[in-house]
Write an enzyme that holds these catalytic residues in place. Structure first.
Site, PDB file in Angstrom:
ATOM      1  N   GLU A  48      59.675 -19.719  45.344  1.00  0.00           N
ATOM      2  CA  GLU A  48      60.060 -20.549  44.193  1.00  0.00           C
ATOM      3  C   GLU A  48      58.835 -21.158  43.525  1.00  0.00           C
ATOM      4  O   GLU A  48      58.779 -21.260  42.296  1.00  0.00           O
ATOM      5  CB  GLU A  48      61.045 -21.661  44.612  1.00  0.00           C
ATOM      6  N   TYR A 131      64.545 -28.584  39.756  1.00  0.00           N
ATOM      7  CA  TYR A 131      65.109 -27.246  39.927  1.00  0.00           C
ATOM      8  C   TYR A 131      64.741 -26.681  41.303  1.00  0.00           C
ATOM      9  O   TYR A 131      65.600 -26.170  42.030  1.00  0.00           O
ATOM     10  CB  TYR A 131      64.615 -26.298  38.827  1.00  0.00           C
ATOM     11  N   ASP A 149      68.491 -23.080  36.209  1.00  0.00           N
ATOM     12  CA  ASP A 149      67.254 -22.536  35.629  1.00  0.00           C
ATOM     13  C   ASP A 149      67.611 -21.905  34.271  1.00  0.00           C
ATOM     14  O   ASP A 149      68.757 -22.010  33.807  1.00  0.00           O
ATOM     15  CB  ASP A 149      66.566 -21.531  36.581  1.00  0.00           C
TER      16      ASP A 149
END
Ligand code: SF4
Length: 356
Positions: A48, A131, A149
């Site tokens: 991520e 996020y 997202d």
């Protein structure tokens, strides 16, 4: 009323089931992903962070390299900064690599090498924003976190035809997701929506025929798929004003000057004009003392970041006089030989018309 809400709960469940079934069948195989199970928090976190501002394809080789060099968070925490930065080189946005090191050291030192298992705990770590915290919490720890997202924004605004512009629309997207995210597979659900946005519900030409959610998609029903999400209004251009002076002498010559060597229209020819500012100003900027007539017809010209409104004052003087410092008289018939940009050609055209 009760019937309506129970119908909408049923519809939401049907959507959730359809998406998960599609994800099980069609979801992308990615090196950091475990389908139908909990992924390793270190791998999810690493991927991520790498995926922020970078594409999946660009990340894959870096992800493999990092796993080979630093197989777990303790190995990463123990590595020299230079070694980590060198491994990261080429992936860009180097603040991410520094946060990666700082985060790994906190997890290793303060949490015994185990990432916090809640969205709130993750959010407190360096480099982990809203996020990323929600994504790790949902994918690695099964928390029913709401992950939003860009892909998810697109799918949800289309499904519900929500026309509130970004980023204000996020609250409404969250409300829709609250009704959709399943308690038992929140991570798979988030990844399913991401994959749907990345592969089917694409920005310019969504493949609605292949979409598992097509039957309930409002944008599709209206044929307005690409109208969503609504982008924020573009910031207006800065509006500047100026007053240009179009002067003809008795020999039908026009007074011209040359723009400074730097800045907009550098070195080009111009008619004398006042400083470009919020207000056009008055005759105090006149290049020579004369009877000026101010026209009621500004020329509007658009530059990349500026909208210029140029007002025009005109005068015709009797005899030839020497030009003011740094200026010159040019016969109207010879103006084509001058490096006049469009803006000043338009200004001269309007000015000469008013004088004839
Ligand atoms: S039907 Fe089309 S617009 Fe609607 S979610 Fe699916 S791909 Fe996107």
């Amino acid at each position: 009323m009760l019937e309506i809400s129970s119908a909408s709960v049923k519809a939401s469940r049907a959507r959730t089931r359809a998406l998960l079934a599609w994800y099980d069948r069609e979801g992308r195989d990615l090196p950091w992903r475990v389908k139908q199970g909990r992924a390793d928090p270190y791998r999810v976190w690493l991927s991520e962070i790498m995926l922020q501002q970078t594409t999946v394809e660009a990340v894959k080789p870096y992800f493999a390299k990092f796993l080979a060099l630093f197989p777990d968070v303790n190995a990463l925490a123990a590595a020299e900064d230079q070694v980590v930065l060198t491994a990261w080189a080429g992936l860009g946005y180097y603040a991410r690599a520094r946060n990666l090191i700082a985060c790994a050291r906190i997890v290793s030192r303060d949490f015994g090498g185990n990432f916090p298992d809640t969205e709130a705990g993750l959010r407190a770590l360096p480099g982990i924003g809203a996020y990323t915290a929600a994504a790790i919490a949902a994918i690695a720890f099964g928390e029913r976190a709401i992950v939003i997202d860009g892909n998810i924004e697109r799918v949800i605004t289309r499904l519900e035809a929500i026309d509130t512009p970004l980023p204000k629309v996020k609250g409404e997207i969250r409300d829709v997701l609250e009704g959709l995210v399943p308690a038992d597979r929140p991570g798979d659900f988030a990844q399913g929506l991401m994959d749907l946005g990345a592969t089917i519900c694409t920005p310019k030409s969504p493949s609605c025929l292949l979409c598992p959610l097509a039957v309930t998609c409002i944008a599709k029903a209206r044929g307005q798929m690409t109208d969503f999400p609504v982008k924020p209004p573009k910031k207006g251009k800065k509006v500047l004003r100026s007053l240009a002076f179009v002067a003809l002498d008795g020999k039908n010559r026009l007074l011209l000057s040359t723009r400074p060597a730097k800045g907009l229209l550098a070195g080009m020819a111009e008619v004398p004009n006042s400083h470009w500012a919020a207000q056009a100003g008055g005759l105090e900027a006149q290049p020579l003392s004369a009877e000026w007539r101010r026209l009621n017809q500004p020329v509007i010209h658009i530059f990349t970041h500026i909208e210029l409104s140029m007002e025009i004052a005109v005068t015709r003087i009797a005899g030839p006089i020497p030009p003011p410092d740094g200026m010159r008289w040019v016969e109207v018939a010879k103006l084509n030989a001058e490096p006049l940009p469009t803006l000043f050609r338009k200004v001269i055209e309007v000015g000469l018309r008013a004088l004839n």
